[in-house]
Design a protein around this motif. Structure first.
Motif, PDB file in Angstrom:
ATOM      1  N   GLU A   1      10.687  19.007  23.556  1.00 32.23           N
ATOM      2  CA  GLU A   1       9.789  19.890  22.835  1.00 32.23           C
ATOM      3  C   GLU A   1      10.182  21.347  23.101  1.00 32.23           C
ATOM      4  O   GLU A   1      10.805  21.657  24.110  1.00 32.23           O
ATOM      5  CB  GLU A   1       8.331  19.668  23.280  1.00 32.23           C
ATOM      6  N   HIS A   2       9.808  22.214  22.196  1.00 36.10           N
ATOM      7  CA  HIS A   2      10.098  23.640  22.318  1.00 36.10           C
ATOM      8  C   HIS A   2       8.861  24.400  22.788  1.00 36.10           C
ATOM      9  O   HIS A   2       8.435  25.361  22.149  1.00 36.10           O
ATOM     10  CB  HIS A   2      10.578  24.194  20.972  1.00 36.10           C
ATOM     11  N   GLY A   3       8.281  23.948  23.898  1.00 35.73           N
ATOM     12  CA  GLY A   3       7.080  24.604  24.418  1.00 35.73           C
ATOM     13  C   GLY A   3       5.957  24.538  23.409  1.00 35.73           C
ATOM     14  O   GLY A   3       5.664  23.488  22.857  1.00 35.73           O
ATOM     15  N   THR A   4       5.344  25.679  23.146  1.00 36.94           N
ATOM     16  CA  THR A   4       4.244  25.731  22.179  1.00 36.94           C
ATOM     17  C   THR A   4       4.731  26.038  20.768  1.00 36.94           C
ATOM     18  O   THR A   4       3.928  26.123  19.850  1.00 36.94           O
ATOM     19  CB  THR A   4       3.215  26.795  22.599  1.00 36.94           C
ATOM     20  N   ASN A   5       6.039  26.220  20.607  1.00 35.31           N
ATOM     21  CA  ASN A   5       6.586  26.519  19.280  1.00 35.31           C
ATOM     22  C   ASN A   5       6.607  25.247  18.424  1.00 35.31           C
ATOM     23  O   ASN A   5       6.973  24.182  18.910  1.00 35.31           O
ATOM     24  CB  ASN A   5       8.001  27.084  19.398  1.00 35.31           C
ATOM     25  N   PRO A   6       6.240  25.364  17.159  1.00 35.17           N
ATOM     26  CA  PRO A   6       6.169  24.188  16.271  1.00 35.17           C
ATOM     27  C   PRO A   6       7.530  23.839  15.674  1.00 35.17           C
ATOM     28  O   PRO A   6       7.728  23.870  14.463  1.00 35.17           O
ATOM     29  CB  PRO A   6       5.183  24.648  15.199  1.00 35.17           C
ATOM     30  N   ILE A   7       8.492  23.494  16.545  1.00 32.86           N
ATOM     31  CA  ILE A   7       9.866  23.263  16.109  1.00 32.86           C
ATOM     32  C   ILE A   7      10.282  21.837  16.462  1.00 32.86           C
ATOM     33  O   ILE A   7      10.248  21.455  17.631  1.00 32.86           O
ATOM     34  CB  ILE A   7      10.824  24.264  16.790  1.00 32.86           C
ATOM     35  N   PRO A   8      10.708  21.041  15.487  1.00 35.90           N
ATOM     36  CA  PRO A   8      11.194  19.696  15.793  1.00 35.90           C
ATOM     37  C   PRO A   8      12.603  19.736  16.384  1.00 35.90           C
ATOM     38  O   PRO A   8      13.305  20.748  16.282  1.00 35.90           O
ATOM     39  CB  PRO A   8      11.193  18.998  14.437  1.00 35.90           C
ATOM     40  N   ALA A   9      13.020  18.629  16.968  1.00 37.05           N
ATOM     41  CA  ALA A   9      14.375  18.529  17.516  1.00 37.05           C
ATOM     42  C   ALA A   9      15.407  18.481  16.392  1.00 37.05           C
ATOM     43  O   ALA A   9      16.549  18.902  16.568  1.00 37.05           O
ATOM     44  CB  ALA A   9      14.509  17.289  18.395  1.00 37.05           C
ATOM     45  N   ALA A  10      15.007  17.951  15.231  1.00 36.73           N
ATOM     46  CA  ALA A  10      15.901  17.851  14.081  1.00 36.73           C
ATOM     47  C   ALA A  10      15.057  17.713  12.821  1.00 36.73           C
ATOM     48  O   ALA A  10      13.840  17.528  12.885  1.00 36.73           O
ATOM     49  CB  ALA A  10      16.827  16.641  14.230  1.00 36.73           C
ATOM     50  N   SER A  11      15.745  17.785  11.698  1.00 35.60           N
ATOM     51  CA  SER A  11      15.115  17.583  10.404  1.00 35.60           C
ATOM     52  C   SER A  11      16.034  16.688   9.584  1.00 35.60           C
ATOM     53  O   SER A  11      17.261  16.823   9.655  1.00 35.60           O
ATOM     54  CB  SER A  11      14.917  18.927   9.700  1.00 35.60           C
ATOM     55  N   ARG A  12      15.420  15.783   8.823  1.00 33.52           N
ATOM     56  CA  ARG A  12      16.218  14.858   8.023  1.00 33.52           C
ATOM     57  C   ARG A  12      15.735  14.870   6.581  1.00 33.52           C
ATOM     58  O   ARG A  12      14.538  14.808   6.308  1.00 33.52           O
ATOM     59  CB  ARG A  12      16.113  13.447   8.590  1.00 33.52           C
ATOM     60  N   VAL A  13      16.692  14.930   5.659  1.00 33.45           N
ATOM     61  CA  VAL A  13      16.443  14.779   4.228  1.00 33.45           C
ATOM     62  C   VAL A  13      17.478  13.783   3.734  1.00 33.45           C
ATOM     63  O   VAL A  13      18.683  14.041   3.820  1.00 33.45           O
ATOM     64  CB  VAL A  13      16.580  16.105   3.452  1.00 33.45           C
ATOM     65  N   GLY A  14      17.014  12.630   3.260  1.00 35.73           N
ATOM     66  CA  GLY A  14      17.945  11.600   2.807  1.00 35.73           C
ATOM     67  C   GLY A  14      18.927  11.271   3.906  1.00 35.73           C
ATOM     68  O   GLY A  14      18.546  11.048   5.044  1.00 35.73           O
ATOM     69  N   PRO A  15      20.217  11.300   3.604  1.00 36.75           N
ATOM     70  CA  PRO A  15      21.215  10.944   4.608  1.00 36.75           C
ATOM     71  C   PRO A  15      21.614  12.104   5.527  1.00 36.75           C
ATOM     72  O   PRO A  15      22.412  11.918   6.439  1.00 36.75           O
ATOM     73  CB  PRO A  15      22.408  10.497   3.773  1.00 36.75           C
ATOM     74  N   LEU A  16      21.070  13.295   5.300  1.00 38.99           N
ATOM     75  CA  LEU A  16      21.459  14.476   6.070  1.00 38.99           C
ATOM     76  C   LEU A  16      20.507  14.706   7.241  1.00 38.99           C
ATOM     77  O   LEU A  16      19.290  14.812   7.056  1.00 38.99           O
ATOM     78  CB  LEU A  16      21.477  15.714   5.179  1.00 38.99           C
ATOM     79  N   LEU A  17      21.064  14.784   8.456  1.00 36.49           N
ATOM     80  CA  LEU A  17      20.307  15.079   9.670  1.00 36.49           C
ATOM     81  C   LEU A  17      20.872  16.342  10.281  1.00 36.49           C
ATOM     82  O   LEU A  17      22.085  16.425  10.526  1.00 36.49           O
ATOM     83  CB  LEU A  17      20.413  13.923  10.672  1.00 36.49           C
ATOM     84  N   ALA A  18      20.019  17.345  10.489  1.00 37.07           N
ATOM     85  CA  ALA A  18      20.434  18.602  11.115  1.00 37.07           C
ATOM     86  C   ALA A  18      19.589  18.829  12.353  1.00 37.07           C
ATOM     87  O   ALA A  18      18.361  18.795  12.282  1.00 37.07           O
ATOM     88  CB  ALA A  18      20.264  19.759  10.136  1.00 37.07           C
ATOM     89  N   THR A  19      20.244  19.046  13.488  1.00 33.80           N
ATOM     90  CA  THR A  19      19.507  19.297  14.720  1.00 33.80           C
ATOM     91  C   THR A  19      19.190  20.771  14.848  1.00 33.80           C
ATOM     92  O   THR A  19      19.828  21.618  14.230  1.00 33.80           O
ATOM     93  CB  THR A  19      20.301  18.876  15.977  1.00 33.80           C
ATOM     94  N   GLY A  20      18.214  21.052  15.699  1.00 36.49           N
ATOM     95  CA  GLY A  20      18.019  22.406  16.192  1.00 36.49           C
ATOM     96  C   GLY A  20      18.909  22.533  17.418  1.00 36.49           C
ATOM     97  O   GLY A  20      19.847  21.768  17.607  1.00 36.49           O
ATOM     98  N   GLY A  21      18.598  23.474  18.276  1.00 38.05           N
ATOM     99  CA  GLY A  21      19.356  23.628  19.513  1.00 38.05           C
ATOM    100  C   GLY A  21      19.047  22.492  20.471  1.00 38.05           C
ATOM    101  O   GLY A  21      17.894  22.264  20.821  1.00 38.05           O
ATOM    102  N   VAL A  22      20.065  21.763  20.886  1.00 36.63           N
ATOM    103  CA  VAL A  22      19.908  20.634  21.808  1.00 36.63           C
ATOM    104  C   VAL A  22      20.281  21.131  23.203  1.00 36.63           C
ATOM    105  O   VAL A  22      21.452  21.404  23.475  1.00 36.63           O
ATOM    106  CB  VAL A  22      20.777  19.433  21.387  1.00 36.63           C
ATOM    107  N   ARG A  23      19.276  21.243  24.049  1.00 37.80           N
ATOM    108  CA  ARG A  23      19.456  21.789  25.402  1.00 37.80           C
ATOM    109  C   ARG A  23      19.937  20.722  26.375  1.00 37.80           C
ATOM    110  O   ARG A  23      19.785  19.538  26.141  1.00 37.80           O
ATOM    111  CB  ARG A  23      18.125  22.343  25.929  1.00 37.80           C
ATOM    112  N   GLY A  24      20.436  21.186  27.508  1.00 36.65           N
ATOM    113  CA  GLY A  24      20.911  20.299  28.558  1.00 36.65           C
ATOM    114  C   GLY A  24      19.859  20.000  29.594  1.00 36.65           C
ATOM    115  O   GLY A  24      20.153  19.875  30.787  1.00 36.65           O
ATOM    116  N   VAL A  25      18.623  19.836  29.168  1.00 32.49           N
ATOM    117  CA  VAL A  25      17.512  19.550  30.076  1.00 32.49           C
ATOM    118  C   VAL A  25      17.442  18.049  30.362  1.00 32.49           C
ATOM    119  O   VAL A  25      17.776  17.234  29.508  1.00 32.49           O
ATOM    120  CB  VAL A  25      16.182  20.060  29.473  1.00 32.49           C
TER     121      VAL A  25
END
Length: 132
Positions: free
Chosen positions: A12-36
């Motif tokens: 999770e991105h703390g209190t920010n309303p940001i998903p780890a990724a977004s998907r539309v049809g066959p396309l998946l785009a991540t946000g920033g993937v941290r090394g936590v």
């Protein structure tokens, strides 16, 4: 096709309303993937630890979005330190076939909160779950 937010426990991105990724049809785009470490919430202090967790987290984000790492077509590595050796080690482990690896770009960038590396990826999902 409708867009769908992808969430992964521990990323999770703390209190920010940001998903780890977004998907539309066959396309998946991540946000920033941290090394936590998703289990403890701790960010390792060393490059190899952060890189190892970042690649494990990338796998988890792909799976949560209905993809595999075999569907990844591009990865951007944001680095606040010299991470190339550690990234190459995890890269070859995740993408062992030199004839079937995603494109990759490494950018030196200041990262917040002690992060030394962050990944961003795009995947094109050819099998499994669909969003219709």
């Amino acid at each position: 096709m409708r867009r769908r937010s992808v969430f992964v426990p521990g990323l999770e991105h703390g209190t920010n309303p940001i998903p780890a990724a977004s998907r539309v049809g066959p396309l998946l785009a991540t946000g920033g993937v941290r090394g936590v470490d998703r289990m403890t919430g701790e960010l390792p202090a060393d490059v190899p630890g952060q890189v190892r967790h970042a690649f494990a987290n990338l796998r988890a984000v792909c799976e949560a979005g209905g993809a595999t790492t075999g569907d990844v077509v591009h990865v951007t590595v944001f680095a606040a330190a010299d991470v190339r050796a550690a990234v190459n080690e995890e890269w070859v482990a995740m993408f062992p076939d030199p004839a079937s690896r995603p494109a990759r770009h490494l950018i030196r960038h200041d990262l917040p909160g002690g992060m030394l590396v962050q990944l961003e990826a795009t995947a094109y999902v050819t099998e499994g779950e669909t969003d219709g």
